[in-house]
Design an enzyme around this catalytic site. Structure first.
Site, short mmCIF file in Angstrom:
data_model
loop_
_atom_site.label_atom_id
_atom_site.label_comp_id
_atom_site.label_asym_id
_atom_site.label_seq_id
_atom_site.Cartn_x
_atom_site.Cartn_y
_atom_site.Cartn_z
N VAL A 5 0.83 -1.20 0.00
CA VAL A 5 0.00 0.00 0.00
C VAL A 5 0.87 1.26 0.00
O VAL A 5 0.54 2.25 -0.66
CB VAL A 5 -0.99 -0.01 1.19
CG1 VAL A 5 -1.84 1.25 1.20
CG2 VAL A 5 -1.88 -1.24 1.13
N CYS A 6 1.99 1.22 0.69
CA CYS A 6 2.88 2.38 0.73
C CYS A 6 3.42 2.69 -0.67
O CYS A 6 3.49 3.85 -1.07
CB CYS A 6 4.03 2.16 1.71
SG CYS A 6 3.48 1.95 3.42
#
Length: 158
Positions: free
Chosen positions: A46-47
């Protein structure tokens, strides 16, 4: 926690921008607004998606007069490698001593994985006076910010 209307906590930390140099928030407010996008860890799903999305929309943020900076507890050398691998053109602030996440009160743990003291996924917009004009903090590391909302907040802060 830092909220809208608060003075943004000032900090000096290493900036991974292809090189490594000191970055002081208060010295960069002339180039406001400043978008501080905190993320838990480089090279994670997700980062990576979040930072890639900020990169994809960077022209729109720049058109709004905003400068985007990612912030994580990763070492600056790791952040430079992350920038290179993901083709990021904006700087990433290394908070390896965890002072920034403490000042902004956005620290979280992944206790089930034995990893402590990372940034909650959060975004702050800081105007030229050093005032926080937008804040979004998620307790769920799998949730991304509303990029359009952040961009609109940056436009309003100029």
């Amino acid at each position: 926690m830092v909220e809208v209307g608060d003075d943004a906590p000032d900090f000096t930390a290493p900036l991974a921008n292809g090189d490594v140099e000191p970055f002081t928030l208060s010295e960069n407010l002339d180039d406001s607004p400043v978008v501080l996008a905190f993320f838990p860890a480089a090279f994670t799903g997700v980062c990576t998606t979040e930072m890639a999305t900020f990169e994809e929309e960077l022209d729109e943020f720049e058109d709004a007069g905003a400068n985007v900076y990612g912030v994580s507890v990763d070492a600056p050398f790791s952040l430079n490698e992350f920038r290179d691998q993901e083709g990021l053109s904006f700087g990433l602030v290394s908070d390896s001593n965890k002072e920034i996440i403490d000042a902004y009160d956005v620290e979280m743990d992944f206790a089930d994985m034995g990893y402590y003291g990372v940034a909650k996924r959060s975004v702050f917009v800081v105007n030229g006076d050093g005032e926080v004009t937008y804040e979004w903090v998620s307790d769920d590391p799998g949730v991304e910010p509303d990029y359009e909302e952040v961009r609109e907040a940056a436009e309003a802060a100029e």
